[in-house]
Every structure is written in C-alpha cells, then in structure tokens.
Design an enzyme around this catalytic site. Structure first.
Site, PDB file in Angstrom:
ATOM      1  N   SER A 123     -13.670  18.424  24.514  1.00  0.00           N
ATOM      2  CA  SER A 123     -13.625  19.384  23.418  1.00  0.00           C
ATOM      3  C   SER A 123     -13.212  18.709  22.129  1.00  0.00           C
ATOM      4  O   SER A 123     -12.466  17.718  22.143  1.00  0.00           O
ATOM      5  CB  SER A 123     -12.601  20.459  23.795  1.00  0.00           C
ATOM      6  OG  SER A 123     -12.294  21.244  22.681  1.00  0.00           O
ATOM      7  N   TYR A 147      -3.850  23.493  26.681  1.00  0.00           N
ATOM      8  CA  TYR A 147      -5.286  23.392  26.965  1.00  0.00           C
ATOM      9  C   TYR A 147      -5.828  22.073  26.412  1.00  0.00           C
ATOM     10  O   TYR A 147      -6.518  21.311  27.103  1.00  0.00           O
ATOM     11  CB  TYR A 147      -6.047  24.583  26.350  1.00  0.00           C
ATOM     12  CG  TYR A 147      -7.540  24.367  26.336  1.00  0.00           C
ATOM     13  CD1 TYR A 147      -8.280  24.415  27.513  1.00  0.00           C
ATOM     14  CD2 TYR A 147      -8.220  24.069  25.149  1.00  0.00           C
ATOM     15  CE1 TYR A 147      -9.653  24.179  27.505  1.00  0.00           C
ATOM     16  CE2 TYR A 147      -9.582  23.835  25.131  1.00  0.00           C
ATOM     17  CZ  TYR A 147     -10.290  23.889  26.312  1.00  0.00           C
ATOM     18  OH  TYR A 147     -11.637  23.653  26.305  1.00  0.00           O
ATOM     19  N   LYS A 151      -7.386  18.510  28.315  1.00  0.00           N
ATOM     20  CA  LYS A 151      -8.650  17.793  28.063  1.00  0.00           C
ATOM     21  C   LYS A 151      -8.355  16.327  27.725  1.00  0.00           C
ATOM     22  O   LYS A 151      -9.061  15.423  28.168  1.00  0.00           O
ATOM     23  CB  LYS A 151      -9.413  18.462  26.908  1.00  0.00           C
ATOM     24  CG  LYS A 151      -9.941  19.837  27.246  1.00  0.00           C
ATOM     25  CD  LYS A 151     -11.047  19.775  28.282  1.00  0.00           C
ATOM     26  CE  LYS A 151     -11.524  21.129  28.730  1.00  0.00           C
ATOM     27  NZ  LYS A 151     -12.413  21.107  29.876  1.00  0.00           N
TER      28      LYS A 151
END
Ligand code: NAD
Ligand code: UFG
Length: 336
Positions: A123, A147, A151
């Site tokens: 991302s 989050y 990643k």
C-alpha cells in the site's frame, strides 16, 4: 494454477475476473469475514467460467497445507487481510494476527511445497508521510498506524525470505486509492457498516442510504483545501497484477512498484466528477480533519510502466461512472 487469497474481496474479485479472462487457472480462497458468497456466482456470470473456490482461513495452517497438497499451485496472489486503518488502531492484535500471522502461515506452507512466486498487496501507506510527492519506490518507509505497519513488516518479512532463498521472486505492489467497479455492475466495493473510504460513502449518499458526505477538512494546503489522492480504477489495478505475475514467471525476478495513475484529485474534484456522470447531487458538510490524514499523496508510476509496460486505461469520470453503476444495481451491496 494461481492461488488467490482474499479472492471474494473487492480487489481480489476483480483480479480473479482478469486472471480468468487472461486464461489462467485460478483457485480462490476466503473466509468471508469481509466479503460475500454471492461474489462466486457473479465472477462466473462475468467470465462464463466455473470458479474454483475453497472456504478457509489464513490462520488455519492445516487448511493451507492441505490446499497445497491437493492442488498444483505455482504462484500466489495474496489479498487476504484486514484493511481498516481506524479499526487497526482500536484493535491492533487482530490486524497483526490476520496480516502477519496469516502471511507467515502462507509463506511457510509455500516454502514446504517449493512454491516461490508471490504477488503481495502492499500500500501507499508504507511511505513515510514526510516524503515529498509524488512517491517514488525508493523513498523512505514508515507508518502512523498498525495497519500501515503490518504492510511495512510484511514487506520486510518477504525481503528477508528472498535473501535467505534466492529462488523466491516477489512482486511488492503498492496500491494507491482503488475505486470503481467492473463495468457489468456485478461486483464492486461493498464495505460493511459505515464506509471509511471516500467513494463508497459518496455512492451511498447518491443512492439515498446516507444523508450527506462529511468532508474531512477544507483547510489543507491544497488548491481547494480538501485532501488530494491518487484514485485508480480497480480494473486497471487488477490488470497490474496480471502484468506483475507475468513478470515473475518470465523474468524470475522481484519487483517493487507503485500502482497509481500519477495524478492527484481532491475530495471536491471527485464529488464534482461523480455529480457530473451520475446526475445526482452529493450533499456534503465540511467537518474537522480526520486524525492521521495527510494533505496529499500520489504516485510516480513510471517504474510500473518501464518494467511492466503497465499504464492505466480509465480516467476519474469512468471510475465514478462504474462505481455508480455498481451501487445503483446493488443499492444494498451484496445485501449481507
Ligand atoms: P477486502 O476486505 O475487500 O478483501 C480482503 C478479503 O480477505 C476479504 O474477502 C476477506 O473476507 C478476506 N480475509 C480477511 N482475512 C482473512 C483470513 N484470515 N482468511 C481468509 N480470508 C480472509 O479488501 P480489498 O480492498 O480487496 O484489499 C485487498 C488487499 O489489498 C488487502 O491486503 C488490503 O490491505 C490491500 N490494500 C487495499 C487498499 C484499498 O484501498 N482497498 C489499498 C492498499 C492495499
Ligand atoms: N474523506 C472524506 N470523507 C470521507 C472519507 C474520506 O473527506 O467520508 C477524504 C479523506 O480525508 C481523504 C480522501 O477523502 O482526503 C481519501 O480518503 P480514503 O479514506 O478514501 O483513503 P485514504 O487515502 O485515507 O486511505 C486509503 C486506504 C488505506 C490505504 C491508502 C493508500 O483506506 O488503507 O488509501 O492506499 F493505505
């Protein structure tokens, strides 16, 4: 055979369709924690092909082992995971468990089965927010929420595996802001509860499920004061996966690339474009900035063009048009 994890999710389902259209044999898995069984029929309807699917959880290592034992899986595209920034701050353990533990289970089983081609959903959130824009792949990394860290850590885990075993090739795909839907209107983004992201909120206002859009600040240092992002049509994004997979298969090398259009649009730009193509007025109110947001980011997408010959086909009007068609045909999403 390509294993697609998170196959019934928003990006997974669109990629599944593109893989089948490109002639790949696909096995999909998902535990439906954030998607609907109806996607299975819809993928069949769009492609005219029977979809091969097994329900299961990334946290269940025995399930993953049996999957690899019983199917000739050559490569994996890994979408399964949790993706809500806000929830990841409130309940970090389940985010780390799904995104890190799930990934480790998968990689371990892949290694045991000599399967070493991996496409990973990373991302734009892995770029340190202090970077200048547009983001270029070599820029410094970091995050502001669990989050994003999941990643970041996932990328590091994969890079460590590549060092330890050079037979691995990994595509690190850093997505910008996917919106839009398949042109059939049969699959699309169907967030559970109140949408966190801008486009599903706009379409739910347009279809009458919500009264107005809250715009998180009009005092950002941008031309119209609202946040700027790089919105990319989910079908263009899905096609980037096919190109990346072909690259892994043919070049036997890893790659790290941005998947964005390279153009930024503000919240108000997106609202205006949506109003134009849908003929619907989007009522909005300006509210406080959302904690954790930044003014603007967009991709430098040159590397994806150079390495994969990948460029986007769809503009913002088309993204809005397809999002609207999906919502209009499915006012309550998949209805679950
Ligand atoms: P999504 O929630 O629609 O799809 C993820 C799918 O994974 C869902 O179908 C869910 O049921 C499944 N899943 C989750 N945990 C699972 C588990 N433990 N076992 C089996 N299945 C599980 O999300 P999406 O938008 O399609 O995103 C796909 C991937 O792309 C995610 O990894 C996400 O972090 C990443 N990503 C998304 C965006 C975005 O804006 N949508 C941006 C950047 C990166
Ligand atoms: N916004 C609003 N109102 C809303 C929702 C969003 O004004 O109801 C604004 C935001 O402030 C931001 C823009 O619209 O300026 C886009 O917000 P999104 O929530 O749609 O997207 P983000 O860029 O915040 O984050 C998304 C994903 C992340 C991912 C990131 C980069 O949610 O998981 O894109 O890929 F990391």
């Amino acid at each position: 055979m390509i294993l697609v994890t998170g196959a019934t999710g928003y990006i997974g389902s669109h990629t599944w369709v593109e893989l089948l259209n490109a002639g790949y044999k696909v096995l999909g898995i998902d535990n439906f924690c954030n998607s609907s069984r109806k996607v299975l029929d819809r993928v069949e309807k769009i492609t005219g092909q029977k979809s091969q699917f097994i329900e299961g959880d990334m946290l269940d290592e025995k399930f993953l082992s049996s999957l690899f034992r019983n199917n000739p899986i050559e490569s994996v595209i890994h979408f399964a995971g949790l993706k809500s920034v806000g929830e990841s701050i409130k309940i970090p353990i389940s985010h780390y468990q799904n995104n890190i533990h799930g990934l480790l289970n998968l990689l371990k089983v892949m290694q045991e089965n000599q399967c070493n081609k991996f496409v990973f959903s990373s991302s734009a959130t892995v770029y340190h927010p202090n970077n200048l824009i547009p983001y270029v792949e070599g820029m410094s990394l970091g995050s502001t929420n669990p989050y994003g860290w999941s990643k970041y850590m996932s990328e590091q885990i994969l890079r460590d595996i590549e060092v330890a075993d050079t037979s691995w090739s990994v595509a690190y795909l850093r997505y910008f802001n996917p919106i839009g839907a398949h042109e059939s209107g049969l699959i699309g983004d169907d967030p559970k509860g109140v949408p966190n992201n801008l486009m599903p909120f706009i379409t739910q206002v347009a279809v009458g499920r919500r009264e107005y859009l809250s715009i998180f600040g009009d005092d950002w240092p941008t031309p119209d004061g609202t946040g700027i992002r790089d919105y990319i049509h989910v079908v263009d994004l899905a096609r980037g996966h096919i190109k990346a997979l072909d690259y892994l298969i043919n070049q036997k090398q890893s790659l790290t690339i941005n998947l964005g259009t390279g153009q930024g649009y503000s919240v108000l730009d997106l609202v205006k474009s949506f109003e134009k193509v849908s003929g619907k007025k989007i009522h909005y109110q300006i509210v406080e900035r959302r904690p954790g947001d930044i003014a603007q980011f967009y991709a430098n997408s040159q590397l994806a063009k150079k390495l994969l010959d990948w460029t986007v086909e769809y503009d913002v009007d088309r993204m809005c048009k397809d999002s609207w068609r999906w919502q209009l045909k499915n006012p309550n999403g998949f209805g679950e």
